[in-house]
Design a protein around this motif. Structure first.
Motif, PDB file in Angstrom:
ATOM      1  N   ASP A   1       0.817  -1.217   0.000  1.00 31.35           N
ATOM      2  CA  ASP A   1       0.000   0.000   0.000  1.00 31.35           C
ATOM      3  C   ASP A   1       0.846   1.259   0.000  1.00 31.35           C
ATOM      4  O   ASP A   1       1.855   1.341   0.698  1.00 31.35           O
ATOM      5  N   GLN A   2       0.373   2.238  -0.751  1.00 30.23           N
ATOM      6  CA  GLN A   2       1.046   3.537  -0.758  1.00 30.23           C
ATOM      7  C   GLN A   2       0.721   4.295   0.522  1.00 30.23           C
ATOM      8  O   GLN A   2      -0.282   4.027   1.161  1.00 30.23           O
ATOM      9  N   PRO A   3       1.597   5.248   0.858  1.00 30.02           N
ATOM     10  CA  PRO A   3       1.396   5.975   2.115  1.00 30.02           C
ATOM     11  C   PRO A   3       0.098   6.785   2.162  1.00 30.02           C
ATOM     12  O   PRO A   3      -0.453   7.136   1.123  1.00 30.02           O
TER      13      PRO A   3
ATOM     14  N   LEU B   1      -7.764   3.064   2.713  1.00 27.79           N
ATOM     15  CA  LEU B   1      -8.476   1.795   2.605  1.00 27.79           C
ATOM     16  C   LEU B   1      -8.260   1.289   1.200  1.00 27.79           C
ATOM     17  O   LEU B   1      -8.764   1.875   0.243  1.00 27.79           O
ATOM     18  N   ASN B   2      -7.488   0.221   1.086  1.00 28.92           N
ATOM     19  CA  ASN B   2      -7.246  -0.377  -0.222  1.00 28.92           C
ATOM     20  C   ASN B   2      -8.038  -1.678  -0.263  1.00 28.92           C
ATOM     21  O   ASN B   2      -8.100  -2.394   0.737  1.00 28.92           O
ATOM     22  N   GLY B   3      -8.657  -1.970  -1.393  1.00 31.77           N
ATOM     23  CA  GLY B   3      -9.365  -3.248  -1.455  1.00 31.77           C
ATOM     24  C   GLY B   3     -10.442  -3.299  -2.501  1.00 31.77           C
ATOM     25  O   GLY B   3     -10.424  -2.534  -3.469  1.00 31.77           O
TER      26      GLY B   3
ATOM     27  N   LEU C   1      -9.927  -0.613  -5.606  1.00 32.83           N
ATOM     28  CA  LEU C   1      -9.379   0.743  -5.523  1.00 32.83           C
ATOM     29  C   LEU C   1      -8.858   1.041  -4.127  1.00 32.83           C
ATOM     30  O   LEU C   1      -9.123   0.297  -3.171  1.00 32.83           O
ATOM     31  N   ASP C   2      -8.110   2.111  -4.053  1.00 30.62           N
ATOM     32  CA  ASP C   2      -7.600   2.596  -2.773  1.00 30.62           C
ATOM     33  C   ASP C   2      -8.182   4.000  -2.595  1.00 30.62           C
ATOM     34  O   ASP C   2      -8.333   4.737  -3.564  1.00 30.62           O
ATOM     35  N   THR C   3      -8.562   4.336  -1.370  1.00 29.05           N
ATOM     36  CA  THR C   3      -9.000   5.711  -1.091  1.00 29.05           C
ATOM     37  C   THR C   3      -8.387   6.152   0.234  1.00 29.05           C
ATOM     38  O   THR C   3      -8.152   5.329   1.114  1.00 29.05           O
TER      39      THR C   3
HETATM   40  C1  LIG Z   1      -3.556  -1.634  -3.329  1.00 26.35           C
HETATM   41  O1  LIG Z   1      -3.201  -2.978  -3.035  1.00 26.35           O
HETATM   42  C2  LIG Z   1      -2.715  -3.709  -4.135  1.00 26.35           C
HETATM   43  C3  LIG Z   1      -2.475  -5.148  -3.659  1.00 26.35           C
HETATM   44  O2  LIG Z   1      -1.529  -5.186  -2.668  1.00 26.35           O
HETATM   45  C4  LIG Z   1      -1.440  -3.045  -4.656  1.00 26.35           C
HETATM   46  O3  LIG Z   1      -0.980  -3.737  -5.790  1.00 26.35           O
HETATM   47  C5  LIG Z   1      -1.749  -1.596  -5.022  1.00 26.35           C
HETATM   48  O4  LIG Z   1      -0.568  -0.933  -5.428  1.00 26.35           O
HETATM   49  C6  LIG Z   1      -2.349  -0.873  -3.835  1.00 26.35           C
HETATM   50  N1  LIG Z   1      -2.742   0.471  -4.236  1.00 26.35           N
HETATM   51  C7  LIG Z   1      -2.275   1.561  -3.640  1.00 26.35           C
HETATM   52  C8  LIG Z   1      -2.698   2.865  -4.233  1.00 26.35           C
HETATM   53  O5  LIG Z   1      -1.579   1.525  -2.641  1.00 26.35           O
END
Ligand SMILES: *[C@@H]1O[C@H](CO)[C@@H](O)[C@H](O)[C@H]1NC(C)=O
Ligand SMILES: *[C@@H]1O[C@H](CO)[C@@H](O)[C@H](O)[C@H]1NC(C)=O
Ligand SMILES: *[C@@H]1O[C@H](CO)[C@@H](O)[C@H](O)[C@H]1NC(C)=O
Ligand SMILES: *[C@@H]1O[C@H](CO)[C@@H](O)[C@H](O)[C@H]1NC(C)=O
Ligand SMILES: *[C@@H]1O[C@H](CO)[C@@H](O)[C@H](O)[C@H]1NC(C)=O
Length: 332
Positions: free
Chosen positions: A68-70, A85-87, A310-312
């Motif tokens: 996950d990104q910061p 929240l990534n998922g 998606l991630d938010t």
């Molecule tokens: C969200 O999780 C997926 C699976 O680990 C990863 O590949 C993706 O880079 C993540 N997205 C962000 C924006 O962190």
């Protein structure tokens, strides 16, 4: 609850600070190496003692590395609880009749509200939603808690104030990373049926299924520590078609959420930060969800479920009177 734990964490930290300040005196008597070994070991022992007392399984959770990104907004809202929240979030169409049986009878269902957003949603059906998420860099006042995962099936467009207008999301049960007492207690305080669980993957939102015939296939699973109590598994692949518009996901993910109805959680999910808006960050997916989770009677499997990966970023305002949200339509 979150703030209570921060206070306890603060109680631990001054001890660490005190020890680091006291140690330099030993420098005179011992060699540099001895000093470093001593302070390293004492910090380790103290950290362990502190963790064992306050967060029994912090050490095992901390060994996880995530993709996950910061958290991109922590510095913008330093005094609020923020995180990412990534998922996967997806719509599970169920019959209105089944929804009516499961949602507590004192609360209406705002069918006109979801039909306003989804005019062609099948007649007699209701959009339950599944969320399978990894909570990352959750923090407030510069104090970060360990990442954790959670999943559950939720019921949006619930008329909990009986005003035939304001949509709330009922989230009666949740599988959540075992040992993460802050998150588990935080959910239990809403009256959520909370199931400590083992997640696969343990530190990410989902993982690729190797050699899958369908492109972009990913897997996620959660199993309660108490065998057979609850489970939820998803397999999703890339979808060409976008069955539900992004506006629909934005709408229900931002509805105030409750479990027993005593207090409400205002989770503000932002769709306009770099973790969401960078190219190809939002992916349409189609797949299968299998769940054994209250209030569904027995194990269920849904195929051809459409959703998004998606991630938010989010800001969370906890334990608010639900009455505060009368007329609330989500943030702009
Ligand atoms: C969200 O999780 C997926 C699976 O680990 C990863 O590949 C993706 O880079 C993540 N997205 C962000 C924006 O962190
Ligand atoms: C941040 O927290 C304060 C105090 O709890 C609250 O009044 C404010 O609305 C929160 N900010 C956002 C953007 O939700
Ligand atoms: C969410 O949808 C309802 C209609 O069901 C609408 O009244 C409300 O304004 C929407 N909220 C946002 C933030 O778009
Ligand atoms: C609730 O509001 C909708 C849309 O405004 C309306 O069609 C419906 O008749 C109302 N229901 C009740 C019970 O007042
Ligand atoms: C994102 O949306 C929030 C709430 O709607 C707003 O306060 C914020 O300024 C927006 N941020 C950016 C980078 O546009």
């Amino acid at each position: 609850m979150f703030s209570t734990y921060i206070e306890v964490a603060l109680l631990c930290h001054p001890v660490l600070a005190f020890l680091t300040v006291q140690n330099p005196k030993m420098h005179i008597k011992h060699s540099n190496l001895q000093y470093f070994i001593f302070s390293f070991l004492s910090l380790l022992v103290l950290r362990y003692a502190c963790s064992a007392y306050v967060f029994p399984s912090e050490i095992s959770i901390a060994l996880c590395a995530t993709n996950d990104q910061p958290n991109p907004i922590a510095h913008i809202y330093p005094g609020n609880a923020t995180g990412t929240l990534n998922g996967t979030i997806a719509v599970i169409p169920i019959s209105l009749e089944l929804a009516r049986q499961m949602i507590p009878p004192q609360y209406g269902i705002l069918e006109h509200a979801y039909r306003a957003l989804l005019p062609s949603f099948p007649k007699g059906m209701y959009p339950a939603v599944v969320q399978a998420l990894h909570d990352h860099e959750v923090q407030a006042f510069g104090y970060k808690i360990d990442d954790f995962s959670r999943t559950g099936i939720e019921f949006p467009f619930v008329d909990m104030l009986n005003d035939n207008q304001t949509s709330f999301k009922w989230a009666p049960s949740m599988l959540m990373t075992a040992g993460h007492d802050i998150a588990l207690n935080g959910a239990m305080d809403y009256g959520t049926n909370t199931f400590p669980a083992t997640f696969d993957p343990g530190c990410d939102a989902y993982r690729a299924v190797p050699n899958s015939k369908k492109p972009g296939t990913t897997y996620f699973s959660a199993r309660s520590s108490e065998a057979g109590a609850a489970s939820l598994t998803t397999v999703f692949s890339s979808a060409e078609e976008e069955v539900f518009p992004l506006e629909f996901f934005k709408n229900f993910t931002n509805q105030p959420t409750f479990a027993d109805g005593k207090t409400c959680d205002n989770m503000i999910r932002l769709y306009n930060t770099s973790v969401t808006t960078a190219p190809n960050q939002i992916q349409s997916v189609k797949g299968t969800v299998r769940a054994n989770l209250f209030p569904f009677p027995g194990e269920k499997e849904w195929k051809n479920v459409y959703g998004l990966r998606l991630d938010t970023a989010f800001i969370e305002n906890n334990y608010l009177p639900c009455e505060n949200f009368r007329g609330y339509a989500g943030h702009e």
